[in-house]
Design a protein around this motif. Structure first.
Motif, mmCIF file in Angstrom:
data_model
loop_
_atom_site.group_PDB
_atom_site.id
_atom_site.type_symbol
_atom_site.label_atom_id
_atom_site.label_comp_id
_atom_site.label_asym_id
_atom_site.label_seq_id
_atom_site.Cartn_x
_atom_site.Cartn_y
_atom_site.Cartn_z
ATOM 1 N N ILE A 175 1.237 -5.347 -27.835
ATOM 2 C CA ILE A 175 2.174 -4.230 -27.799
ATOM 3 C C ILE A 175 2.743 -4.027 -26.399
ATOM 4 O O ILE A 175 3.866 -3.535 -26.250
ATOM 5 C CB ILE A 175 1.493 -2.935 -28.307
ATOM 6 C CG1 ILE A 175 2.550 -1.849 -28.534
ATOM 7 C CG2 ILE A 175 0.406 -2.483 -27.347
ATOM 8 C CD1 ILE A 175 2.017 -0.618 -29.227
ATOM 9 N N SER A 176 1.994 -4.428 -25.376
ATOM 10 C CA SER A 176 2.498 -4.276 -24.000
ATOM 11 C C SER A 176 3.783 -5.074 -23.799
ATOM 12 O O SER A 176 4.737 -4.604 -23.172
ATOM 13 C CB SER A 176 1.436 -4.741 -23.003
ATOM 14 O OG SER A 176 1.057 -6.093 -23.273
ATOM 15 N N GLN A 177 3.808 -6.284 -24.368
ATOM 16 C CA GLN A 177 5.010 -7.115 -24.256
ATOM 17 C C GLN A 177 6.155 -6.531 -25.076
ATOM 18 O O GLN A 177 7.305 -6.483 -24.621
ATOM 19 C CB GLN A 177 4.684 -8.535 -24.730
ATOM 20 C CG GLN A 177 5.879 -9.482 -24.713
ATOM 21 C CD GLN A 177 5.526 -10.851 -25.275
ATOM 22 O OE1 GLN A 177 4.372 -11.264 -25.225
ATOM 23 N NE2 GLN A 177 6.499 -11.537 -25.823
ATOM 24 N N ILE A 178 5.840 -6.076 -26.292
ATOM 25 C CA ILE A 178 6.866 -5.493 -27.152
ATOM 26 C C ILE A 178 7.391 -4.194 -26.563
ATOM 27 O O ILE A 178 8.583 -3.886 -26.661
ATOM 28 C CB ILE A 178 6.300 -5.256 -28.568
ATOM 29 C CG1 ILE A 178 5.807 -6.581 -29.158
ATOM 30 C CG2 ILE A 178 7.342 -4.630 -29.483
ATOM 31 C CD1 ILE A 178 5.049 -6.440 -30.452
ATOM 32 N N MET A 179 6.487 -3.423 -25.910
ATOM 33 C CA MET A 179 6.895 -2.168 -25.283
ATOM 34 C C MET A 179 7.933 -2.420 -24.189
ATOM 35 O O MET A 179 8.892 -1.655 -24.037
ATOM 36 C CB MET A 179 5.663 -1.460 -24.697
ATOM 37 C CG MET A 179 5.970 -0.086 -24.113
ATOM 38 S SD MET A 179 6.460 1.116 -25.358
ATOM 39 C CE MET A 179 4.873 1.401 -26.152
ATOM 40 N N GLU A 180 7.753 -3.491 -23.439
ATOM 41 C CA GLU A 180 8.726 -3.833 -22.391
ATOM 42 C C GLU A 180 10.102 -4.098 -23.003
ATOM 43 O O GLU A 180 11.120 -3.640 -22.483
ATOM 44 C CB GLU A 180 8.249 -5.063 -21.618
ATOM 45 C CG GLU A 180 7.034 -4.813 -20.731
ATOM 46 C CD GLU A 180 6.599 -6.070 -20.016
ATOM 47 O OE1 GLU A 180 7.342 -7.084 -20.095
ATOM 48 O OE2 GLU A 180 5.529 -6.060 -19.377
ATOM 49 N N GLU A 184 13.472 -1.818 -22.502
ATOM 50 C CA GLU A 184 14.679 -2.470 -21.988
ATOM 51 C C GLU A 184 15.879 -2.153 -22.877
ATOM 52 O O GLU A 184 16.992 -1.907 -22.379
ATOM 53 C CB GLU A 184 14.458 -3.980 -21.920
ATOM 54 C CG GLU A 184 15.602 -4.765 -21.303
ATOM 55 C CD GLU A 184 15.853 -4.419 -19.845
ATOM 56 O OE1 GLU A 184 17.002 -4.567 -19.388
ATOM 57 O OE2 GLU A 184 14.896 -3.990 -19.153
ATOM 58 N N LEU A 185 15.657 -2.139 -24.193
ATOM 59 C CA LEU A 185 16.740 -1.790 -25.115
ATOM 60 C C LEU A 185 17.191 -0.347 -24.928
ATOM 61 O O LEU A 185 18.381 -0.029 -24.964
ATOM 62 C CB LEU A 185 16.285 -2.008 -26.566
ATOM 63 C CG LEU A 185 16.175 -3.464 -27.035
ATOM 64 C CD1 LEU A 185 15.589 -3.521 -28.435
ATOM 65 C CD2 LEU A 185 17.541 -4.143 -27.004
ATOM 66 N N ILE A 186 16.201 0.550 -24.720
ATOM 67 C CA ILE A 186 16.538 1.962 -24.489
ATOM 68 C C ILE A 186 17.337 2.111 -23.195
ATOM 69 O O ILE A 186 18.308 2.869 -23.118
ATOM 70 C CB ILE A 186 15.258 2.816 -24.438
ATOM 71 C CG1 ILE A 186 14.569 2.796 -25.809
ATOM 72 C CG2 ILE A 186 15.575 4.253 -24.025
ATOM 73 C CD1 ILE A 186 13.205 3.440 -25.822
ATOM 74 N N GLY A 190 21.163 3.480 -22.720
ATOM 75 C CA GLY A 190 21.535 4.568 -21.820
ATOM 76 C C GLY A 190 22.661 4.177 -20.880
ATOM 77 O O GLY A 190 23.495 5.010 -20.509
ATOM 78 N N GLU A 191 22.686 2.899 -20.492
ATOM 79 C CA GLU A 191 23.742 2.423 -19.595
ATOM 80 C C GLU A 191 25.036 2.116 -20.326
ATOM 81 O O GLU A 191 26.092 1.984 -19.706
ATOM 82 C CB GLU A 191 23.266 1.153 -18.874
ATOM 83 C CG GLU A 191 22.081 1.398 -17.930
ATOM 84 C CD GLU A 191 21.510 0.101 -17.391
ATOM 85 O OE1 GLU A 191 21.916 -0.971 -17.897
ATOM 86 O OE2 GLU A 191 20.674 0.162 -16.475
ATOM 87 N N ASN A 192 24.939 2.003 -21.653
ATOM 88 C CA ASN A 192 26.112 1.673 -22.456
ATOM 89 C C ASN A 192 27.121 2.813 -22.417
ATOM 90 O O ASN A 192 26.783 3.968 -22.659
ATOM 91 C CB ASN A 192 25.679 1.401 -23.899
ATOM 92 C CG ASN A 192 26.813 0.804 -24.721
ATOM 93 O OD1 ASN A 192 27.926 0.623 -24.227
ATOM 94 N ND2 ASN A 192 26.527 0.503 -25.976
ATOM 95 N N TYR A 196 27.079 4.431 -29.095
ATOM 96 C CA TYR A 196 26.343 3.771 -30.163
ATOM 97 C C TYR A 196 25.516 2.625 -29.608
ATOM 98 O O TYR A 196 25.959 1.877 -28.744
ATOM 99 C CB TYR A 196 27.300 3.257 -31.241
ATOM 100 C CG TYR A 196 28.301 4.293 -31.701
ATOM 101 C CD1 TYR A 196 27.875 5.497 -32.252
ATOM 102 C CD2 TYR A 196 29.674 4.079 -31.560
ATOM 103 C CE1 TYR A 196 28.784 6.459 -32.652
ATOM 104 C CE2 TYR A 196 30.593 5.030 -31.974
ATOM 105 C CZ TYR A 196 30.138 6.224 -32.514
ATOM 106 O OH TYR A 196 31.029 7.177 -32.908
ATOM 107 N N SER A 197 24.304 2.489 -30.160
ATOM 108 C CA SER A 197 23.422 1.417 -29.695
ATOM 109 C C SER A 197 23.735 0.088 -30.370
ATOM 110 O O SER A 197 23.351 -0.966 -29.878
ATOM 111 C CB SER A 197 21.962 1.793 -29.976
ATOM 112 O OG SER A 197 21.773 2.061 -31.361
#
Length: 508
Positions: A175-180, A184-186, A190-192, A196-197
């Motif tokens: 989960i640590s890898q998936i959490m990263e 990153e997607l979040i 936010g920078e978009n 819309y995501s």
């Protein structure tokens, strides 16, 4: 000397042709894996998703591994004694070499370290053997002049696909890898600059609910014939490619590419379809045509009208489109027209197609929007004739595999000219979000323009009641109406318009 060397080379060639090549395998690796499995009970869990009995080249190794899997399913310990006993129960102990051979497997092993690596090497040898087997069958059929070439291509694709599908697995990740990845997607969202995501459809109310089409999602858009499925998809493609510069691809199994482009031209220029078909265009029409189609010509839209497209062809074509043109959304018109050669019934065929579309969307990390037909139960339904999930045609797997299921409903088509609240349904198109795995279900109201076969956001002005009939159209645009308070001698407040207020009457 040269003569001797030529003779030597000739002998080598004859030897290879006489005895052929040995299929890829490693007996030592297979014995190592089996020996390691009998050293620790739980170590077999590391190989179950990598190896199957057929992965072993030697037949007696296959039987030993089958015995180990049988013990695992019964939650019994795995060691020399239990494996020997299991083989004895299945009357295969002598076939594998007896208890002595089983004992010898563990004598060569000191630990179970690196068993996953060893298992993957055994699995790779099996995949190589399978590819050799498949290629031999393809070669044999190709030499047969009576074989239909289309059937040969379908057979080749399906057999190679079976090998890939059955042997390429994705390992679990911490989960640590998936959490990263999630963070990153979040961060990117936010920078978009857009709100819309996902990939915007160009319909604002729809995008507010879905946040755009999300990567790896399979979206099913279903409706009865003449509801405007293709028109809706083309309107969406136009919005995405022209307004948002998103590369999109469409696989059209119902219409050829020229017909698709003609419909896009009608939508973009508002020139009547019959005028385009007959070439009956005025000078202004030609000017409008060239001017309005400039953006359409430059848009990143890619069309493929291969008839009876197989799911294997679709997968290969999508991979090439993503690699070459960075396609970010794919449309299929429509799902039930795709084919596969591996199913025994139509329902199984549609189920397989649906599952593979979902698999392709996850593999390529792009949204795939597949059009689908609805069954006739919608037509026989009383009331508002709104479609339901149970109306999806030919397979319940479509509903299960889809992340979103959308229906197009136009009440006007069924002669329902007002809704339950008495509002006009003229030009109304409801996009019903019947299933949303990642959000809410809702209904979005759009405007359908039949003359242009086009969907647009529903303008608020169109929802206002028509009040022009209450006025005289021949009278001036500005009209003055007197208040009844100025003409009536008695009111509810008993106010005389010609008499001023007294202090007692002005309590407020």
């Amino acid at each position: 000397m040269a003569k001797q060397e030529n003779k030597k080379n000739s002998t080598k060639t004859i030897t290879e042709n006489d005895f052929g090549k040995m299929p890829p395998h490693s007996i030592d690796l297979e014995e190592t894996v089996l020996g390691q499995l009998m050293l620790e009970d739980d170590i077999v869990l590391n190989t179950i998703d990598i190896l199957k009995p057929a992965s072993f080249y030697v037949q007696k190794h296959q039987k030993i591994y089958e015995a180990i899997l049988s013990l695992t399913s019964k939650r019994e310990p795995i060691n020399i004694q239990t494996v020997v006993e299991e083989l004895r129960k299945s009357n295969t102990l002598d076939e594998v070499g007896g208890p002595y051979f089983i004992a010898q497997l563990t004598k060569k092993i000191s630990s179970s370290a690196h068993i996953e690596h060893h298992a993957k090497l055994v699995a790779e040898k099996f995949i190589q053997r399978e590819l050799i087997r498949v290629s031999s069958e393809i070669q044999e059929r190709a030499f047969d002049t009576s074989t239909d070439i289309s059937e040969l291509i379908d057979f080749s694709e399906s057999e190679v696909f079976k090998v890939a599908e059955g042997n390429i697995k994705k390992a679990a990740a911490p989960i640590s890898q998936i959490m990263e990845d999630a963070l990153e997607l979040i961060k990117k969202a936010g920078e978009n600059k857009n709100t819309y995501s996902g990939e915007p459809s160009g319909f604002s109310d729809l995008d507010k609910i879905t946040s755009g089409w999300q990567s790896s999602n399979m979206i099913v858009l279903a409706a009865r014939p003449a509801m405007g499925k293709t028109a809706f998809v083309l309107s969406m493609m136009r919005n995405m490619a022209i307004d948002h510069d998103i590369p999109v691809a469409m696989f059209s199994l119902e219409m050829n590419s020229v017909q698709i482009v003609n419909r896009l031209i009608v939508s973009e220029t508002a020139i009547q379809h019959n005028k385009l078909r007959n070439g009956d265009l005025s000078e202004n029409d030609w000017k409008n045509l060239y001017e309005k189609t400039k953006k359409l010509t430059a848009a990143p839209i890619y069309l493929d009208d291969t008839p009876a497209l197989s799911i294997f062809e679709f997968r290969a074509k999508c991979r090439r489109l993503v690699d070459k043109y960075n396609i970010r959304c794919v449309f299929i018109d429509y799902l039930q027209l795709m084919t596969t050669t591996t199913a025994s019934s139509r329902e199984q065929e549609v189920s397989l197609i649906s599952r593979q579309i979902k698999a392709v969307s996850m593999e390529l990390q792009i949204p795939i929007i597949a059009l689908s037909q609805l069954n006739r139960s919608v037509e026989t339904r009383t009331g508002n004739k709104r479609p339901q999930l149970s109306d999806l045609r030919e397979s319940g797997a479509i509903e299960q595999d889809a992340d979103l299921v959308l229906f197009i409903h136009r009440p006007e088509y069924y002669g329902l000219m007002v809704d339950d609240e008495g509002n006009s349904t003229e030009g109304l198109a409801e996009i019903i979000i019947a299933k949303n795995r990642h959000g809410a279900t809702n209904t979005v109201k759009l405007e359908f323009i039949p003359e242009q076969t086009k969907f647009t956001d529903r303008n608020f002005i169109n929802q206002l009641p028509d009040i022009t009939s209450d006025f005289d159209t021949d009278s001036p645009a500005i009209q003055t109406f007197a208040s009844k308070m100025n003409t009536s001698k008695e009111t509810v407040f008993n106010i005389n318009p010609d008499k001023p207020f007294t202090p007692d009457e002005m309590e407020f």
